[in-house]
Design a protein around this motif. Structure first.
Motif, PDB file in Angstrom:
ATOM      1  N   PHE A  63     -31.132  80.929  83.315  1.00 18.11           N
ATOM      2  CA  PHE A  63     -31.493  79.810  82.458  1.00 18.11           C
ATOM      3  C   PHE A  63     -33.008  79.644  82.488  1.00 18.11           C
ATOM      4  N   MET A  64     -33.608  79.387  81.323  1.00 12.01           N
ATOM      5  CA  MET A  64     -35.067  79.318  81.235  1.00 12.01           C
ATOM      6  C   MET A  64     -35.503  78.091  80.447  1.00 12.01           C
ATOM      7  N   SER A  65     -36.557  77.424  80.922  1.00 14.64           N
ATOM      8  CA  SER A  65     -37.165  76.328  80.172  1.00 14.64           C
ATOM      9  C   SER A  65     -38.508  75.983  80.804  1.00 14.64           C
ATOM     10  N   LEU A  66     -39.205  75.084  80.138  1.00 13.76           N
ATOM     11  CA  LEU A  66     -40.390  74.480  80.722  1.00 13.76           C
ATOM     12  C   LEU A  66     -39.971  73.390  81.701  1.00 13.76           C
ATOM     13  N   VAL A  67     -40.708  73.235  82.791  1.00 11.11           N
ATOM     14  CA  VAL A  67     -40.545  72.094  83.689  1.00 11.11           C
ATOM     15  C   VAL A  67     -41.930  71.631  84.115  1.00 11.11           C
ATOM     16  N   ALA A  68     -42.026  70.380  84.522  1.00  7.56           N
ATOM     17  CA  ALA A  68     -43.282  69.852  85.041  1.00  7.56           C
ATOM     18  C   ALA A  68     -43.527  70.409  86.446  1.00  7.56           C
ATOM     19  N   ASP A  69     -44.713  70.165  86.967  1.00  5.81           N
ATOM     20  CA  ASP A  69     -45.074  70.702  88.285  1.00  5.81           C
ATOM     21  C   ASP A  69     -44.129  70.238  89.384  1.00  5.81           C
ATOM     22  N   ASP A  70     -43.604  69.011  89.239  1.00  3.04           N
ATOM     23  CA  ASP A  70     -42.701  68.484  90.267  1.00  3.04           C
ATOM     24  C   ASP A  70     -41.239  68.737  89.944  1.00  3.04           C
ATOM     25  N   GLY A  71     -40.964  69.558  88.936  1.00  2.00           N
ATOM     26  CA  GLY A  71     -39.598  69.877  88.561  1.00  2.00           C
ATOM     27  C   GLY A  71     -38.989  68.950  87.538  1.00  2.00           C
ATOM     28  N   GLU A  72     -39.745  67.972  87.076  1.00  5.42           N
ATOM     29  CA  GLU A  72     -39.222  67.027  86.092  1.00  5.42           C
ATOM     30  C   GLU A  72     -38.960  67.707  84.752  1.00  5.42           C
ATOM     31  N   TRP A  73     -37.962  67.210  84.040  1.00  7.82           N
ATOM     32  CA  TRP A  73     -37.610  67.695  82.698  1.00  7.82           C
ATOM     33  C   TRP A  73     -38.825  67.640  81.794  1.00  7.82           C
ATOM     34  N   GLU A  74     -39.061  68.709  81.053  1.00  7.61           N
ATOM     35  CA  GLU A  74     -40.213  68.781  80.151  1.00  7.61           C
ATOM     36  C   GLU A  74     -39.769  69.200  78.757  1.00  7.61           C
ATOM     37  N   HIS A  75     -40.582  68.823  77.756  1.00  9.13           N
ATOM     38  CA  HIS A  75     -40.299  69.235  76.383  1.00  9.13           C
ATOM     39  C   HIS A  75     -41.553  69.698  75.664  1.00  9.13           C
ATOM     40  N   TYR A  76     -42.727  69.556  76.316  1.00 12.88           N
ATOM     41  CA  TYR A  76     -43.975  69.924  75.646  1.00 12.88           C
ATOM     42  C   TYR A  76     -44.920  70.703  76.558  1.00 12.88           C
ATOM     43  N   GLY A  77     -45.106  70.237  77.783  1.00 11.00           N
ATOM     44  CA  GLY A  77     -46.064  70.868  78.696  1.00 11.00           C
ATOM     45  C   GLY A  77     -45.371  71.585  79.837  1.00 11.00           C
ATOM     46  N   GLY A  78     -46.072  71.648  80.977  1.00 10.20           N
ATOM     47  CA  GLY A  78     -45.504  72.297  82.151  1.00 10.20           C
ATOM     48  C   GLY A  78     -45.562  73.811  82.078  1.00 10.20           C
ATOM     49  N   LYS A  79     -44.799  74.441  82.950  1.00 12.68           N
ATOM     50  CA  LYS A  79     -44.741  75.896  83.030  1.00 12.68           C
ATOM     51  C   LYS A  79     -43.285  76.363  82.961  1.00 12.68           C
ATOM     52  N   VAL A  80     -43.106  77.658  82.738  1.00 11.75           N
ATOM     53  CA  VAL A  80     -41.769  78.232  82.577  1.00 11.75           C
ATOM     54  C   VAL A  80     -41.108  78.433  83.936  1.00 11.75           C
ATOM     55  N   ARG A  81     -39.855  78.019  84.027  1.00 10.90           N
ATOM     56  CA  ARG A  81     -39.049  78.251  85.226  1.00 10.90           C
ATOM     57  C   ARG A  81     -37.771  78.970  84.812  1.00 10.90           C
ATOM     58  N   ILE A  82     -37.310  79.889  85.652  1.00  9.50           N
ATOM     59  CA  ILE A  82     -36.057  80.613  85.431  1.00  9.50           C
ATOM     60  C   ILE A  82     -35.196  80.462  86.668  1.00  9.50           C
ATOM     61  N   VAL A  83     -33.948  80.008  86.478  1.00 12.45           N
ATOM     62  CA  VAL A  83     -33.017  79.855  87.597  1.00 12.45           C
ATOM     63  C   VAL A  83     -31.761  80.654  87.300  1.00 12.45           C
ATOM     64  N   ASP A  84     -30.968  80.913  88.347  1.00 15.79           N
ATOM     65  CA  ASP A  84     -29.708  81.624  88.148  1.00 15.79           C
ATOM     66  C   ASP A  84     -28.544  80.645  88.202  1.00 15.79           C
ATOM     67  N   SER A  85     -27.328  81.155  88.120  1.00 17.19           N
ATOM     68  CA  SER A  85     -26.146  80.298  88.027  1.00 17.19           C
ATOM     69  C   SER A  85     -25.773  79.647  89.352  1.00 17.19           C
ATOM     70  N   ASP A  86     -26.456  80.004  90.415  1.00 18.03           N
ATOM     71  CA  ASP A  86     -26.259  79.336  91.697  1.00 18.03           C
ATOM     72  C   ASP A  86     -27.328  78.288  91.958  1.00 18.03           C
ATOM     73  N   GLY A  87     -28.251  78.140  91.015  1.00 18.31           N
ATOM     74  CA  GLY A  87     -29.329  77.175  91.177  1.00 18.31           C
ATOM     75  C   GLY A  87     -30.552  77.722  91.870  1.00 18.31           C
ATOM     76  N   ASN A  88     -30.553  79.023  92.185  1.00 20.05           N
ATOM     77  CA  ASN A  88     -31.723  79.623  92.820  1.00 20.05           C
ATOM     78  C   ASN A  88     -32.839  79.813  91.796  1.00 20.05           C
ATOM     79  N   THR A  89     -34.051  79.497  92.177  1.00 22.86           N
ATOM     80  CA  THR A  89     -35.196  79.712  91.300  1.00 22.86           C
ATOM     81  C   THR A  89     -35.607  81.180  91.373  1.00 22.86           C
ATOM     82  N   ILE A  90     -35.453  81.877  90.259  1.00 27.42           N
ATOM     83  CA  ILE A  90     -35.776  83.303  90.186  1.00 27.42           C
ATOM     84  C   ILE A  90     -37.265  83.510  89.945  1.00 27.42           C
ATOM     85  N   ALA A  91     -37.846  82.666  89.120  1.00 25.97           N
ATOM     86  CA  ALA A  91     -39.276  82.738  88.833  1.00 25.97           C
ATOM     87  C   ALA A  91     -39.747  81.333  88.477  1.00 25.97           C
ATOM     88  N   ASP A  92     -40.968  80.991  88.856  1.00 25.94           N
ATOM     89  CA  ASP A  92     -41.445  79.627  88.651  1.00 25.94           C
ATOM     90  C   ASP A  92     -42.929  79.629  88.321  1.00 25.94           C
TER      91      ASP A  92
END
Length: 476
Positions: free
Chosen positions: A224-253
């Protein structure tokens, strides 16, 4: 004998598509494909246009969510100008994007998907549409229309018109919100919250009924991929890309949008005009990921507003496993949580004095010959990548839209549903509608124009291995 079932057109989504279901010699479903059968060519005909025109041009890609392209294009322009936009401009862009998210999610849930959910997947197709909702549940239909109107009016108050507003530009926006506009938005908020509560209660009340569909409507492991804020907060405009897997592990941040080609690659198939993006380190097609509301609620740690934070916890408790939701049927639920977050953030922003500031644009020349802009469209992460010459003329453009990101997952979804509900050459209407409804979970934007309304025509043909028609079914 091997046969093929064709569903064409697929209804209640933007654009034109068909689905083919391939049966093996034993009559069991071998695979299903979601075909995008049209070609737009925006990336090519943008070449030779000035950078300053790109936001206005690319907004024409979509009549439902032009704001998404306005913002991603303007952010790519910001990168080429090499300047930060004024704080007021960022807040105003965020406000318009929230209006876009609210109106698009309202359209998807109330008008496109609620007929399936309210009447049932096996109900009469003559009733199973938005007009059926208007007749049987006029309060629900009206509430959905009004909620979408709220989002569209926000866009109009900022940009001057509801569709294709020429308002965001490289370096900022053209003008701020007026005090009159601010008051109009504030007046809408109580009704918008009430409608969102109604929709959430409606969907939660249907969860038990649709538990069987939830198990097979795109319910599989993926990234799963989306933008998130630096503290992990839900984002819709800024932040950076985060990718997690189906177990909730952060694959890339904290991935930079400028480096997107290092973690996203695009494959092509001969049977679809839509590209197949994938997570490059895992290869194709193993690098399948999903974007959009479902992904955003999987990648974030919290929503950042009180009501939405409570809804996120309940959402994860009801339909998630260890905080992660894998069934694509729950895109509908996730949209409603996001609407709640959007309404709370709108209230916060319109009460910020900066949205009335006149310092909303930075003037600058061409300082970089390449720029990437990223934003969260209602359907998911949207990338605009431009290369320009010294005069700011576009030499190359690459766009990765949300529906493209979800292409592999949509194909996996229609295959999963078809294998569960089709057994042999019969063509039950309920099975065909479930396959269509599987694609509508993603609310795909194919031609980026308008949604289909009214009757839902289907023409399904079964062909043997020699191409001979062995059965047909029509729904006019």
């Amino acid at each position: 004998m091997a046969e093929t079932i064709t569903i064409e057109p697929v209804t209640r989504l933007e654009g034109h598509a068909k689905i083919t279901v391939h049966l093996d010699d034993a009559g069991r479903v071998d695979e299903a494909r979601f075909h995008i059968a049209e070609f737009r060519g925006f990336e090519k005909f943008c070449e030779g246009r000035p950078l300053g025109e790109m936001a206005g041009i690319t907004a024409r890609i979509c009549g439902i969510c032009p704001v998404s392209h306005l913002l991603a294009s303007s952010k790519a322009g910001d990168a080429i100008l090499g300047v930060p936009v004024p704080p007021a401009a960022e807040k105003l862009r965020r406000l318009m994007n929230l209006g876009q998210l609210i109106q698009s999610h309202a359209l998807s849930f109330f008008h496109l998907s609620s007929p399936d959910l309210v009447f049932g997947m096996d109900s009469d197709p003559l009733k199973r549409n938005v007009f059926g909702i208007m007749q049987a549940h006029p309060d629900v239909a009206r509430a959905g229309i009004r909620l979408r109107q709220f989002g569209q009016e926000m866009i109009e108050l900022l940009g001057g018109q509801k569709v294709h507003p020429a308002w965001t530009v490289p370096g900022g926006v053209r003008e701020p919100l007026t005090e009159e506009g601010r008051q109009r938005v504030l007046a809408w908020l109580p009704e918008a919250r009430e409608t969102t509560d109604l929709a959430l209660a409606l969907f939660k009340g249907l969860l038990d009924k649709y538990a069987p569909e939830a198990e097979v409507f795109g319910n599989f492991r993926s990234l799963f991929m989306s933008l998130v804020a630096d503290d992990g907060e839900w984002e819709h405009y800024g932040g950076k890309v985060r990718i997690v897997d189906s177990d909730g592990n952060t694959i890339a941040d904290k991935l930079d949008e400028a480096d997107y080609q290092e973690y996203i690659a695009e494959a092509v198939e001969s049977w679809s005009y839509l590209k197949f993006p994938y997570y490059r380190p895992l290869g194709y097609p193993e690098g399948m990921y999903r974007v959009g509301p479902l992904a955003r609620l999987n990648t974030c740690t919290h929503m950042g507003t009180p009501r939405a934070d409570g809804e996120l916890l309940e959402y994860r408790d009801r339909v998630g496993t260890n905080g992660i939701v894998t069934s694509s049927l729950m895109y509908h639920y996730a949209r409603l949580v996001e609407i709640m977050a959007g309404i709370e953030r709108v209230e916060r922003l319109v009460n910020d004095p900066d949205v009335l500031s006149s310092r909303v644009r930075v003037d600058a020349g061409i300082n970089n010959l390449e720029g990437v802009g990223v934003s969260e469209a209602p359907r998911g992460t949207l990338f605009h990548h431009y290369k320009v010459d010294e005069n700011g003329v576009i030499r190359k453009a690459n766009l990765i839209v949300a529906t493209g990101h979800n292409n592999l997952a949509m194909n996996r979804t229609v295959s999963q549903i078809a294998k569960h509900y089709i057994d042999g050459p019969g063509i039950p209407d309920g099975a065909l509608n479930r396959i269509e409804a599987g694609t509508r979970c993603y609310d795909p934007c194919l031609s980026c124009s308008t949604h289909a309304v009214g009757k839902m025509p289907l023409h399904v043909t079964l062909l043997d291995a020699g191409g001979n028609v062995v059965d047909e079914a029509r729904r006019e």
